[in-house]
Design a protein around this motif. Structure first.
Motif, PDB file in Angstrom:
ATOM      1  N   ILE A  15      -7.461  47.443 -26.072  1.00 31.85           N
ATOM      2  CA  ILE A  15      -7.494  47.762 -24.425  1.00 31.85           C
ATOM      3  C   ILE A  15      -6.364  48.606 -23.842  1.00 31.85           C
ATOM      4  O   ILE A  15      -6.521  49.509 -22.929  1.00 31.85           O
ATOM      5  N   SER A  19      -7.624  52.402 -22.780  1.00 26.24           N
ATOM      6  CA  SER A  19      -7.453  52.599 -21.135  1.00 26.24           C
ATOM      7  C   SER A  19      -6.644  53.438 -20.800  1.00 26.24           C
ATOM      8  O   SER A  19      -6.954  54.449 -19.760  1.00 26.24           O
ATOM      9  N   THR A  44      -7.299  43.391 -29.524  1.00 25.11           N
ATOM     10  CA  THR A  44      -8.393  43.152 -28.413  1.00 25.11           C
ATOM     11  C   THR A  44      -9.609  42.654 -28.873  1.00 25.11           C
ATOM     12  O   THR A  44     -10.277  41.827 -28.099  1.00 25.11           O
ATOM     13  N   MET A  95     -13.175  47.917 -14.951  1.00 28.11           N
ATOM     14  CA  MET A  95     -13.944  47.403 -16.138  1.00 28.11           C
ATOM     15  C   MET A  95     -15.306  47.148 -16.178  1.00 28.11           C
ATOM     16  O   MET A  95     -16.221  47.521 -16.754  1.00 28.11           O
ATOM     17  N   VAL A 100     -18.330  46.716 -18.460  1.00 29.28           N
ATOM     18  CA  VAL A 100     -18.256  45.198 -18.778  1.00 29.28           C
ATOM     19  C   VAL A 100     -18.968  44.143 -18.115  1.00 29.28           C
ATOM     20  O   VAL A 100     -18.650  44.319 -16.872  1.00 29.28           O
ATOM     21  N   THR A 130     -14.917  38.018 -25.148  1.00 31.29           N
ATOM     22  CA  THR A 130     -14.435  39.026 -24.135  1.00 31.29           C
ATOM     23  C   THR A 130     -13.560  40.129 -24.653  1.00 31.29           C
ATOM     24  O   THR A 130     -14.188  41.382 -24.176  1.00 31.29           O
ATOM     25  N   ILE A 134     -15.071  44.315 -23.974  1.00 28.55           N
ATOM     26  CA  ILE A 134     -14.022  45.348 -23.525  1.00 28.55           C
ATOM     27  C   ILE A 134     -13.717  46.341 -24.371  1.00 28.55           C
ATOM     28  O   ILE A 134     -14.137  47.784 -23.827  1.00 28.55           O
ATOM     29  N   GLU A 135     -13.654  45.969 -25.573  1.00 24.22           N
ATOM     30  CA  GLU A 135     -13.367  47.101 -26.398  1.00 24.22           C
ATOM     31  C   GLU A 135     -14.752  48.031 -26.686  1.00 24.22           C
ATOM     32  O   GLU A 135     -14.549  49.287 -26.695  1.00 24.22           O
ATOM     33  N   LEU A 396      -4.291  45.983 -18.950  1.00 31.53           N
ATOM     34  CA  LEU A 396      -4.994  47.049 -17.838  1.00 31.53           C
ATOM     35  C   LEU A 396      -4.097  47.605 -16.816  1.00 31.53           C
ATOM     36  O   LEU A 396      -3.982  48.777 -16.495  1.00 31.53           O
TER      37      LEU A 396
END
Length: 534
Positions: A15, A19, A44, A95, A100, A130, A134-135, A396
């Protein structure tokens, strides 16, 4: 040796790295992501719990700050905690914008979980996957971006700095040491190549594989911390290793994470006699901070001689558990446990590094041009013990701040280094003694588990350091006499990090947070960081 040029290089594809790369590339900068496995393999991807963030009207920033400070046992940087907590909602919004889809309640509100150390429900999650959600969202955005190149199955070896260039006879105008590039090993053709760049972001994750039992994936070998140290960056607080209290106990030694969110939904820890025991250790019982719970389990196991304790979530129905924890439910079922009516055998396992490469709130390290973000970094947020689910939040926020910092740095410091010294193998050969690597790998992991674990003593730490120093000499000799390969590079980094961990642990003459040492059971009057610079 082939050399390629980029505005910035990111090492790692979790993450933090993804990002950051996405943000910097969106500003017109060319970015190369180097990852030693495939791009989806990262810490992540295995994060179950979620992201701690204030999003409810019944919650507020100050409560989140105070929970973080309490868990950190006096060592958190309050300014850092305040900033990261307050910037969280904006990063969560980003996100959601990239796709997400956080879990929701039936009435459409976001489903908020509760984990150990939190006074309120504030954990946004996608069921119990989770990190994977996100990945996948970040990777989709990365794949669509023309300014980003991803090099899979390529392992970073070492940073190239102006100090190293001067040793090679290169003329540089820099008085201060700074980043000039990085050497990498390509697993596909066993070649070494160089990336010329003025800015490198380390986003390599944690160090869990130095321990015999860990919830971390195989890639978590401390590469970023080791490279940063060798290049001259400051390393901080490596003695603070968080052991997750509840990893699934299996005879084969593999440890599957049973998320703290399970206890947040009402699970109770029971000892070998079936008795709940956490009320004897902390007012919050099963939702005490992780260091307290891990030590409590360790104490119960030692008292009874049992190999594990139990986690009881039989208060929930099969339907509820399959909906909220599908991955955990399936794993336990595959191992013969029906968690709606049977207890889950659990033990602590090495999980998260709260120390790391020292950084500012803009991801800058003490080495010019080197940045760090995510678990590899030590910002001051976690202090002596990480509050559950604060790690993805930190990644993040720091990645976002790092983008602004690196973009400004690139504008102020145009690349001046045009040539890099070639990687020279010399007369070294391929190894015909790889058994040494396997033996040393196993010995290192057992040494850390036995002597640098949940409960420590000075004598155990000194024994660990003596063994690690022997291993270090063997690996260093091996490194200079045989061609590099991934296992050798990882073991070299693991031994380096293990030695730094023990050095930090020996510096701390107190028991604070995750560092519990029987020789010094009390807190020192002043909370200080441990620091190491090469």
């Amino acid at each position: 040796m082939k050399t390629f040029e980029f505005d910035a290089v990111v090492v790692g594809s979790g993450i933090a790295g993804l990002s950051f790369a996405l943000g910097l590339a969106s500003r017109g900068r060319s970015v190369c992501i180097v990852t030693k496995k495939n791009r989806a393999e990262s810490n992540t991807n295995y994060a179950q719990g979620g992201i701690a963030c204030v999003t409810s009207s019944t919650d507020d920033f100050q409560m989140h700050v105070e929970d973080t400070l309490e868990a950190g046992d006096g060592l958190c940087n309050r300014e850092v905690v305040n900033q990261i907590v307050q910037e969280g909602p904006a990063r969560i919004k980003e996100m959601i914008e990239i796709g997400v889809d956080f879990s929701q309640l039936e009435d459409g509100r976001v489903s908020l979980g509760k984990e150990g150390g939190h006074s309120k429900r504030r954990i946004l999650h996608v069921k119990d996957v989770t990190g994977r959600a996100i990945e996948q969202a970040l990777l989709h955005a990365i794949n669509e971006h023309p300014n980003i190149e991803v090099r899979e199955h390529c392992m970073a070896i070492d940073l190239i700095t102006t100090r190293k260039l001067k040793k090679f006879g290169f003329n540089t105008t820099d008085e201060d040491n700074r980043v000039a590039g990085i050497y990498c090993f390509n697993e596909a053709d066993h070649s070494v190549f160089a990336l010329r760049t003025p800015a490198v972001l380390l986003a390599t994750g944690g160090i869990g594989q130095v321990y015999q039992f860990t919830t971390n994936p195989d890639i978590a070998t401390g590469d970023g911390v080791a490279m940063a140290y060798r290049a001259g960056a400051e390393i901080r607080n490596l003695e603070f290793v968080q052991f997750h209290p509840t990893a699934f106990f299996a005879r084969d030694g593999k440890r599957f994470l049973i998320s703290e969110a399970v206890r947040g939904e009402g699970a109770i820890l029971r000892n070998s006699d079936g008795e709940p025991f956490m009320e004897r250790y902390h007012p919050r019982k099963d939702l005490a901070p992780r260091d307290v719970v891990a030590r409590a389990i360790d104490s119960e196991m030692k008292r009874s001689g049992a190999e594990h304790v139990f986690l009881d979530i039989t208060s929930k129905s099969k339907e509820e558990l399959e909906e909220r924890f599908p991955t955990i439910y399936a794993h336990c079922r595959e191992n013969g446990i029906q968690i709606e009516k049977e207890l889950i055998p659990v033990v602590p396992a090495a999980h998260y590094l709260c120390g790391g490469v020292a950084t500012s709130l803009t991801a800058e390290t003490s080495l010019k041009g080197l940045y760090a973000c995510g678990e590899v970094a030590c910002t001051g947020l976690h202090g002596a013990n990480r509050l559950a689910s604060n790690s993805l939040l930190e990644a993040l926020v720091l990645a976002h701040r790092g983008v602004e910092s690196v973009d400004q740095f690139l504008s102020d410091h145009p690349e001046e280094i045009r040539n890099l010294p070639p990687w020279v193998d010399g007369n070294v050969s391929n190894s015909d003694e790889r058994v040494i690597l396997f033996h040393n790998w196993s010995e290192l992991k057992r040494t850390l588990w036995d002597y640098v674990g949940i409960v420590r003593t000075t004598k155990r730490l000194e024994r660990a350091r003596a063994r690690i120093q022997l291993l270090s000499r063997e690996i260093n000799d091996y490194y200079w006499n045989f061609r590099v390969e991934p296992m050798l590079l990882e073991l070299r980094n693991m031994v380096q990090v293990a030695d730094l961990m023990v050095q930090c642990a020996l510096q701390r003459k107190e028991s604070r947070g995750l560092h519990y040492i029987l020789d010094y059971p009390s807190l020192s009057p002043e909370a200080l960081d441990t620091k190491i610079i090469r």
